[in-house]
Scaffold this motif. Structure first.
Motif, PDB file in Angstrom:
ATOM      1  N   ALA A  77      -3.983  -0.274  -7.782  1.00 19.19           N
ATOM      2  CA  ALA A  77      -2.901  -0.937  -8.523  1.00 19.19           C
ATOM      3  C   ALA A  77      -3.220  -2.413  -8.730  1.00 19.19           C
ATOM      4  O   ALA A  77      -2.936  -2.987  -9.794  1.00 19.19           O
ATOM      5  CB  ALA A  77      -1.582  -0.777  -7.778  1.00 19.19           C
ATOM      6  N   ALA A  78      -3.829  -3.045  -7.713  1.00 17.76           N
ATOM      7  CA  ALA A  78      -4.210  -4.458  -7.831  1.00 17.76           C
ATOM      8  C   ALA A  78      -5.467  -4.626  -8.687  1.00 17.76           C
ATOM      9  O   ALA A  78      -5.601  -5.595  -9.438  1.00 17.76           O
ATOM     10  CB  ALA A  78      -4.433  -5.047  -6.442  1.00 17.76           C
TER      11      ALA A  78
ATOM     12  N   SER B 175      -2.078   7.515  -7.971  1.00 14.61           N
ATOM     13  CA  SER B 175      -0.848   7.938  -7.285  1.00 14.61           C
ATOM     14  C   SER B 175      -1.173   9.126  -6.384  1.00 14.61           C
ATOM     15  O   SER B 175      -0.445  10.110  -6.354  1.00 14.61           O
ATOM     16  CB  SER B 175       0.235   8.305  -8.312  1.00 14.61           C
ATOM     17  OG  SER B 175      -0.234   9.304  -9.200  1.00 14.61           O
TER      18      SER B 175
ATOM     19  N   GLY C   1      -8.394  -4.670   1.880  1.00 25.58           N
ATOM     20  CA  GLY C   1      -7.346  -4.292   0.953  1.00 25.58           C
ATOM     21  C   GLY C   1      -7.733  -4.359  -0.515  1.00 25.58           C
ATOM     22  O   GLY C   1      -6.919  -4.001  -1.374  1.00 25.58           O
TER      23      GLY C   1
ATOM     24  N   LYS D 285      -2.409   5.726   0.819  1.00 32.82           N
ATOM     25  CA  LYS D 285      -1.659   4.481   0.625  1.00 32.82           C
ATOM     26  C   LYS D 285      -2.598   3.323   0.302  1.00 32.82           C
ATOM     27  O   LYS D 285      -2.354   2.537  -0.615  1.00 32.82           O
ATOM     28  CB  LYS D 285      -0.845   4.174   1.885  1.00 32.82           C
ATOM     29  CG  LYS D 285       0.040   2.933   1.801  1.00 32.82           C
ATOM     30  CD  LYS D 285       0.898   2.807   3.049  1.00 32.82           C
ATOM     31  CE  LYS D 285       1.853   1.616   2.959  1.00 32.82           C
ATOM     32  NZ  LYS D 285       1.129   0.321   2.970  1.00 32.82           N
TER      33      LYS D 285
ATOM     34  N   ASN E 286      -4.111   3.784  -3.305  1.00 41.00           N
ATOM     35  CA  ASN E 286      -3.119   3.535  -4.350  1.00 41.00           C
ATOM     36  C   ASN E 286      -2.816   2.047  -4.490  1.00 41.00           C
ATOM     37  O   ASN E 286      -2.710   1.522  -5.604  1.00 41.00           O
ATOM     38  CB  ASN E 286      -1.833   4.308  -4.054  1.00 41.00           C
ATOM     39  CG  ASN E 286      -2.011   5.812  -4.178  1.00 41.00           C
ATOM     40  OD1 ASN E 286      -2.948   6.290  -4.804  1.00 41.00           O
ATOM     41  ND2 ASN E 286      -1.113   6.568  -3.567  1.00 41.00           N
ATOM     42  N   GLU E 287      -2.678   1.368  -3.378  1.00 47.19           N
ATOM     43  CA  GLU E 287      -2.385  -0.070  -3.424  1.00 47.19           C
ATOM     44  C   GLU E 287      -3.576  -0.850  -3.970  1.00 47.19           C
ATOM     45  O   GLU E 287      -3.406  -1.789  -4.766  1.00 47.19           O
ATOM     46  CB  GLU E 287      -2.015  -0.567  -2.028  1.00 47.19           C
ATOM     47  CG  GLU E 287      -0.659  -0.048  -1.546  1.00 47.19           C
ATOM     48  CD  GLU E 287      -0.316  -0.521  -0.136  1.00 47.19           C
ATOM     49  OE1 GLU E 287      -1.217  -1.113   0.524  1.00 47.19           O
ATOM     50  OE2 GLU E 287       0.830  -0.312   0.299  1.00 47.19           O
TER      51      GLU E 287
END
Length: 316
Positions: free
Chosen positions: A111-112, A194, A274, A104, A107-108
Motif C-alpha cells: 500500500a505504501a 489485500s 516495513g 498484514k 499488505n501494508e
C-alpha cells in the motif's frame, strides 16, 4: 307411468343406514385431515428451504442412526455438510500467527510502495501456441485480421492482449505507473495487495523475505474473489479480450467465451523495516476455451503461457 312406490324401512334398517353414513363421514374426515396435514407439512418445509437456501438449490436429508443418535446433512450445489462440518475447499482451516503477520506486513508494505518509484519487468511466453482448430478456421480468421493489419495474425492479436513478450519500465516517484507502463498499464502496475492469511500456502520466511504459493484460480475476475487477484491485476478477463479485439480488428470477430486456469502461482516478497524492497510472482496460465465468432464461423481456441513479473529498486 305408475308412480314408484316408496320403500318403507324398519326402525332397525334406518338405524343401520345412519350408522353406515356416520362411519363413512368419519373415514372421509380422517383421510382429509391427514392429506391436509401432509400437504401443509410439504409447503412448510419447502418455504423454509426456499428462504434459507434460495432458488435452484437441491436439498437432501441424510439420516444415520448410530448409538441412538441421528445426524442429518444437506447439499448445496455439490458442497455437502454432515454433523455440522462443511467441505468448502479448506477455506476455514486455521492459519498460523506467522501467516497473519505476513499477510498484514505485505499488505501494508505494498500500500505504501504504490506511491513510490520503482522498476517493473515482465516476461511472458507461450508454452502452447494459440490453436483455433482446423487450419481453414485459422486462415479465415487471419484473413479478416490482415484486412486491418497486414502484419498481424491470430497469434499476435491474442499474444498482445495476454501480454506475450518482454516489457519493462521505470516509474519515478509521483508518476502514474499505469501511464508510464502504457499498454495494459492498469493491469501491470503494482497493486496494494489485500492478501488473507489463508492465501499464503507453504509460507516460509528467510530473513526479510517471504516465499509462498497461491491457490489455482479458475477464470478469475478482477473483483478480489481469488487469492491471485488479491495479489495482482495481471489476469485477463473475457470483457478485456473482447474490448481488445474490437479495438484491433473491429466487430468482425466477437468473443463468446473465455475459460482458463492460473496455476503454479509462486510469490516472493522482501520487506525491510516495513518497506517493500522487491516483489516477484510467476504463474502458468492455460486457456481451455477462447470462443470466437468470425462471420458465421464459430471456433474455440486454446493456448497456454508462463509469466514472471518483478517490482524492485523502490525509491520512497
Amino acid at each position: 307411468m305408475a308412480k314408484k312406490e316408496k320403500i318403507e324401512l324398519t326402525p332397525e334398517e334406518r338405524q343401520a343406514r345412519e350408522a353406515r353414513k356416520k362411519e363413512k363421514r368419519k373415514i372421509f374426515g380422517e383421510t382429509f385431515l391427514k392429506a391436509c396435514a401432509l400437504f401443509l407439512a410439504v409447503v412448510f418445509v419447502y418455504s423454509i428451504t426456499y428462504v434459507a437456501f434460495g432458488q435452484g438449490t437441491t436439498i437432501y436429508q441424510g439420516v444415520q442412526v448410530s448409538s441412538g443418535t441421528v445426524s442429518g446433512g444437506s447439499s448445496t450445489g455439490g458442497a455437502s455438510t454432515g454433523s455440522g462440518n462443511a467441505s468448502t475447499g479448506d477455506t476455514n482451516a486455521p492459519v498460523s500467527n506467522e501467516a497473519e503477520e505476513a499477510a498484514k506486513a505485505i499488505n501494508e508494505a505494498t500500500a505504501a510502495a504504490v506511491k513510490a518509484g520503482y522498476k517493473w519487468a515482465r516476461t511472458s511466453e507461450y508454452t502452447q501456441p494459440v490453436s483455433v482448430g482446423s487450419s481453414a478456421a485459422k486462415s479465415a480468421i487471419n484473413g479478416i485480421i490482415q484486412v486491418v493489419d497486414s502484419n498481424a495474425n491470430i497469434d499476435t492479436v491474442v499474444g498482445g492482449f495476454i501480454g506475450i513478450g518482454s516489457k519493462e519500465a521505470t516509474i519515478q516517484k509521483g508518476e502514474d505507473a499505469a501511464t508510464v507502463i502504457d499498454y495494459h498499464g492498469d493491469s501491470y502496475k503494482l497493486k496494494a495487495t489485500s492478501l488473507q492469511a489463508s492465501d499464503l500456502q507453504g509460507l516460509t520466511k528467510n530473513g526479510d523475505t517471504y516465499t509462498f504459493t497461491l491457490a489455482n484460480a479458475e477464470t478469475p475476475k478482477k473483483d478480489g474473489s481469488t487469492a491471485l487477484n488479491r495479489l495482482t491485476d495481471d489476469i485477463v478477463t473475457q470483457e478485456e479480450v473482447s474490448a481488445e479485439i474490437q479495438e484491433q480488428v473491429g466487430d468482425q470477430i466477437k468473443v463468446n467465451s473465455l475459460v482458463g486456469t492460473y496455476s503454479n502461482i509462486k510469490v516472493e516478497v522482501t520487506i525491510t523495516d516495513g518497506k517493500l524492497q522487491k516483489l516477484t510472482y510467476s504463474y502458468d496460465a492455460t486457456v481451455t476455451e477462447l470462443g470466437l465468432k468470425v462471420a458465421i464461423l464459430s471456433v474455440k481456441g486454446t493456448g497456454a503461457m508462463h509469466t514472471e513479473a518483478t517490482y524492485s529498486d523502490f525509491v520512497y
